[in-house]
Design a protein around this motif. Sequence first.
Motif, PDB file in Angstrom:
ATOM      1  N   ALA A 116       0.825  -1.210   0.000  1.00 36.24           N
ATOM      2  CA  ALA A 116       0.000   0.000   0.000  1.00 36.24           C
ATOM      3  C   ALA A 116       0.859   1.260   0.000  1.00 36.24           C
ATOM      4  O   ALA A 116       0.358   2.362  -0.196  1.00 36.24           O
ATOM      5  CB  ALA A 116      -0.925  -0.010   1.227  1.00 36.24           C
ATOM      6  N   ASN A 117       2.174   1.102   0.200  1.00 34.32           N
ATOM      7  CA  ASN A 117       3.073   2.260   0.207  1.00 34.32           C
ATOM      8  C   ASN A 117       3.658   2.554  -1.175  1.00 34.32           C
ATOM      9  O   ASN A 117       4.545   3.386  -1.316  1.00 34.32           O
ATOM     10  CB  ASN A 117       4.214   2.027   1.204  1.00 34.32           C
ATOM     11  CG  ASN A 117       5.120   0.874   0.796  1.00 34.32           C
ATOM     12  OD1 ASN A 117       4.703  -0.027   0.090  1.00 34.32           O
ATOM     13  ND2 ASN A 117       6.350   0.890   1.260  1.00 34.32           N
ATOM     14  N   GLY A 118       3.178   1.837  -2.212  1.00 31.69           N
ATOM     15  CA  GLY A 118       3.647   2.113  -3.570  1.00 31.69           C
ATOM     16  C   GLY A 118       4.876   1.325  -3.971  1.00 31.69           C
ATOM     17  O   GLY A 118       5.457   1.576  -5.030  1.00 31.69           O
ATOM     18  N   VAL A 119       5.288   0.369  -3.144  1.00 31.16           N
ATOM     19  CA  VAL A 119       6.421  -0.487  -3.476  1.00 31.16           C
ATOM     20  C   VAL A 119       5.905  -1.900  -3.695  1.00 31.16           C
ATOM     21  O   VAL A 119       5.141  -2.424  -2.878  1.00 31.16           O
ATOM     22  CB  VAL A 119       7.480  -0.490  -2.355  1.00 31.16           C
ATOM     23  CG1 VAL A 119       8.650  -1.408  -2.728  1.00 31.16           C
ATOM     24  CG2 VAL A 119       7.983   0.918  -2.071  1.00 31.16           C
ATOM     25  N   ASP A 146      16.959   4.389  -7.727  1.00 32.37           N
ATOM     26  CA  ASP A 146      16.346   5.436  -8.558  1.00 32.37           C
ATOM     27  C   ASP A 146      15.922   4.811  -9.882  1.00 32.37           C
ATOM     28  O   ASP A 146      16.767   4.465 -10.717  1.00 32.37           O
ATOM     29  CB  ASP A 146      17.336   6.574  -8.805  1.00 32.37           C
ATOM     30  CG  ASP A 146      17.734   7.281  -7.514  1.00 32.37           C
ATOM     31  OD1 ASP A 146      16.830   7.607  -6.727  1.00 32.37           O
ATOM     32  OD2 ASP A 146      18.943   7.480  -7.288  1.00 32.37           O
ATOM     33  N   TYR A 147      14.619   4.659 -10.073  1.00 32.86           N
ATOM     34  CA  TYR A 147      14.090   3.954 -11.246  1.00 32.86           C
ATOM     35  C   TYR A 147      13.955   4.885 -12.449  1.00 32.86           C
ATOM     36  O   TYR A 147      13.768   6.101 -12.295  1.00 32.86           O
ATOM     37  CB  TYR A 147      12.747   3.310 -10.911  1.00 32.86           C
ATOM     38  CG  TYR A 147      12.898   2.143  -9.962  1.00 32.86           C
ATOM     39  CD1 TYR A 147      13.043   0.846 -10.435  1.00 32.86           C
ATOM     40  CD2 TYR A 147      12.938   2.352  -8.589  1.00 32.86           C
ATOM     41  CE1 TYR A 147      13.216  -0.219  -9.560  1.00 32.86           C
ATOM     42  CE2 TYR A 147      13.112   1.291  -7.702  1.00 32.86           C
ATOM     43  CZ  TYR A 147      13.253   0.016  -8.196  1.00 32.86           C
ATOM     44  OH  TYR A 147      13.440  -1.025  -7.330  1.00 32.86           O
ATOM     45  N   ALA A 148      14.006   4.290 -13.637  1.00 35.46           N
ATOM     46  CA  ALA A 148      13.900   5.046 -14.888  1.00 35.46           C
ATOM     47  C   ALA A 148      12.573   5.787 -14.988  1.00 35.46           C
ATOM     48  O   ALA A 148      12.465   6.807 -15.668  1.00 35.46           O
ATOM     49  CB  ALA A 148      14.075   4.093 -16.076  1.00 35.46           C
ATOM     50  N   CYS A 149      11.542   5.304 -14.288  1.00 38.51           N
ATOM     51  CA  CYS A 149      10.223   5.950 -14.324  1.00 38.51           C
ATOM     52  C   CYS A 149      10.192   7.236 -13.486  1.00 38.51           C
ATOM     53  O   CYS A 149       9.184   7.940 -13.467  1.00 38.51           O
ATOM     54  CB  CYS A 149       9.149   4.992 -13.820  1.00 38.51           C
ATOM     55  SG  CYS A 149       9.323   4.528 -12.075  1.00 38.51           S
ATOM     56  N   GLY A 150      11.278   7.551 -12.778  1.00 35.94           N
ATOM     57  CA  GLY A 150      11.346   8.775 -11.995  1.00 35.94           C
ATOM     58  C   GLY A 150      11.048   8.587 -10.519  1.00 35.94           C
ATOM     59  O   GLY A 150      11.087   9.552  -9.754  1.00 35.94           O
ATOM     60  N   GLU A 151      10.760   7.366 -10.087  1.00 42.10           N
ATOM     61  CA  GLU A 151      10.460   7.124  -8.678  1.00 42.10           C
ATOM     62  C   GLU A 151      11.658   6.498  -7.968  1.00 42.10           C
ATOM     63  O   GLU A 151      12.518   5.877  -8.610  1.00 42.10           O
ATOM     64  CB  GLU A 151       9.231   6.226  -8.550  1.00 42.10           C
ATOM     65  CG  GLU A 151       7.981   6.856  -9.167  1.00 42.10           C
ATOM     66  CD  GLU A 151       6.714   6.146  -8.744  1.00 42.10           C
ATOM     67  OE1 GLU A 151       6.566   5.842  -7.550  1.00 42.10           O
ATOM     68  OE2 GLU A 151       5.874   5.894  -9.617  1.00 42.10           O
ATOM     69  N   THR A 152      11.697   6.665  -6.653  1.00 43.84           N
ATOM     70  CA  THR A 152      12.808   6.165  -5.845  1.00 43.84           C
ATOM     71  C   THR A 152      12.289   5.278  -4.724  1.00 43.84           C
ATOM     72  O   THR A 152      11.284   5.589  -4.096  1.00 43.84           O
ATOM     73  CB  THR A 152      13.612   7.341  -5.236  1.00 43.84           C
ATOM     74  OG1 THR A 152      14.177   8.116  -6.306  1.00 43.84           O
ATOM     75  CG2 THR A 152      14.730   6.839  -4.345  1.00 43.84           C
ATOM     76  N   VAL A 153      12.990   4.173  -4.492  1.00 42.31           N
ATOM     77  CA  VAL A 153      12.688   3.291  -3.358  1.00 42.31           C
ATOM     78  C   VAL A 153      13.914   3.272  -2.451  1.00 42.31           C
ATOM     79  O   VAL A 153      15.049   3.137  -2.933  1.00 42.31           O
ATOM     80  CB  VAL A 153      12.349   1.860  -3.827  1.00 42.31           C
ATOM     81  CG1 VAL A 153      12.214   0.914  -2.634  1.00 42.31           C
ATOM     82  CG2 VAL A 153      11.062   1.863  -4.646  1.00 42.31           C
ATOM     83  N   VAL A 189      12.380  -5.856  -6.598  1.00 40.04           N
ATOM     84  CA  VAL A 189      11.662  -4.700  -6.042  1.00 40.04           C
ATOM     85  C   VAL A 189      11.453  -3.648  -7.127  1.00 40.04           C
ATOM     86  O   VAL A 189      12.330  -3.425  -7.958  1.00 40.04           O
ATOM     87  CB  VAL A 189      12.464  -4.091  -4.865  1.00 40.04           C
ATOM     88  CG1 VAL A 189      11.861  -2.768  -4.403  1.00 40.04           C
ATOM     89  CG2 VAL A 189      12.521  -5.077  -3.708  1.00 40.04           C
ATOM     90  N   TYR A 190      10.284  -2.992  -7.122  1.00 37.68           N
ATOM     91  CA  TYR A 190      10.018  -1.931  -8.098  1.00 37.68           C
ATOM     92  C   TYR A 190       8.855  -1.059  -7.614  1.00 37.68           C
ATOM     93  O   TYR A 190       8.052  -1.504  -6.798  1.00 37.68           O
ATOM     94  CB  TYR A 190       9.685  -2.532  -9.472  1.00 37.68           C
ATOM     95  CG  TYR A 190       8.506  -3.472  -9.476  1.00 37.68           C
ATOM     96  CD1 TYR A 190       7.222  -3.024  -9.790  1.00 37.68           C
ATOM     97  CD2 TYR A 190       8.659  -4.823  -9.149  1.00 37.68           C
ATOM     98  CE1 TYR A 190       6.133  -3.888  -9.795  1.00 37.68           C
ATOM     99  CE2 TYR A 190       7.571  -5.692  -9.155  1.00 37.68           C
ATOM    100  CZ  TYR A 190       6.318  -5.218  -9.469  1.00 37.68           C
ATOM    101  OH  TYR A 190       5.245  -6.071  -9.462  1.00 37.68           O
ATOM    102  N   PRO A 191       8.759   0.183  -8.110  1.00 33.45           N
ATOM    103  CA  PRO A 191       7.594   1.003  -7.781  1.00 33.45           C
ATOM    104  C   PRO A 191       6.354   0.366  -8.396  1.00 33.45           C
ATOM    105  O   PRO A 191       6.391  -0.062  -9.557  1.00 33.45           O
ATOM    106  CB  PRO A 191       7.894   2.359  -8.426  1.00 33.45           C
ATOM    107  CG  PRO A 191       9.364   2.355  -8.691  1.00 33.45           C
ATOM    108  CD  PRO A 191       9.728   0.926  -8.942  1.00 33.45           C
ATOM    109  N   THR A 192       5.271   0.288  -7.651  1.00 33.79           N
ATOM    110  CA  THR A 192       4.043  -0.358  -8.124  1.00 33.79           C
ATOM    111  C   THR A 192       3.612   0.233  -9.469  1.00 33.79           C
ATOM    112  O   THR A 192       3.566   1.451  -9.637  1.00 33.79           O
ATOM    113  CB  THR A 192       2.923  -0.187  -7.085  1.00 33.79           C
ATOM    114  OG1 THR A 192       3.365  -0.746  -5.843  1.00 33.79           O
ATOM    115  CG2 THR A 192       1.657  -0.899  -7.516  1.00 33.79           C
ATOM    116  N   GLY A 193       3.332  -0.667 -10.424  1.00 35.18           N
ATOM    117  CA  GLY A 193       2.909  -0.238 -11.758  1.00 35.18           C
ATOM    118  C   GLY A 193       4.053  -0.098 -12.736  1.00 35.18           C
ATOM    119  O   GLY A 193       3.840   0.229 -13.909  1.00 35.18           O
ATOM    120  N   HIS A 194       5.287  -0.347 -12.293  1.00 34.14           N
ATOM    121  CA  HIS A 194       6.454  -0.187 -13.164  1.00 34.14           C
ATOM    122  C   HIS A 194       7.321  -1.444 -13.151  1.00 34.14           C
ATOM    123  O   HIS A 194       8.538  -1.375 -13.029  1.00 34.14           O
ATOM    124  CB  HIS A 194       7.282   1.026 -12.728  1.00 34.14           C
ATOM    125  CG  HIS A 194       6.540   2.314 -12.802  1.00 34.14           C
ATOM    126  ND1 HIS A 194       6.359   3.027 -13.964  1.00 34.14           N
ATOM    127  CD2 HIS A 194       5.886   3.009 -11.835  1.00 34.14           C
ATOM    128  CE1 HIS A 194       5.643   4.116 -13.717  1.00 34.14           C
ATOM    129  NE2 HIS A 194       5.342   4.128 -12.431  1.00 34.14           N
TER     130      HIS A 194
END
Length: 195
Positions: free
Chosen positions: A50-53, A143-150, A171-176
């Motif tokens: 639920a935290n986007g990861v 730092d993911y190519a989609c612009g989000e960071t975990v 591991v990845y940002p949800t949806g990417h």
Amino acid sequence: MKRKFFAVLSAAVLALGLAGCSFKDTMLYLYGGDDFVQSEEADYARCDGANGVSVVFDQNTWSTPTLAQADTLSMVAGNKLSYTVVLLQKCDDYTDFLAQSGQELEETTGTVKYDMELAVPDADAKAVRYDCGSYQAIFAQLDYACGETVYVTAAARTSDYQPIVALLQGVYPTGHASAELPAADTVVEAVSPEE
């Protein structure tokens, strides 16, 4: 009484040895643990926190993820003798995550710091590892190519930190999700600590 105890202990160790069990398995049998029997074949599951990861993980190695806090997905592996914890966050609280995370550790414990090579699909990964004697600590910024960071905080009460590295590759940002991730046969939901 003492002789009887050692006789029982010796018999248990011998029986486990004849069954092909390792010393670690023997100790887990005697003292308890949650990974006495595991399948050698990977059983991949996906969890969208639920935290986007999100994470694709091997259920034979890692317990069901926990939403430890509103912004933190927690993963645990191992047993009472040798355990690993990984915390996955997506937040805007850090100006320099690696430096901030390591500073307190260096000030409060005797540690040795190592730069760490880490390859994560579709991400620029920066990581450091601290050898803290009885455990290893790893901090990583993905730092993911989609612009989000975990942000990753991990600790292992063992000298083997390779399971952490393997987990972070899923591991990845949800949806990417990356096309490089293994196929997950199961989708699981993170549980709350109370569950």
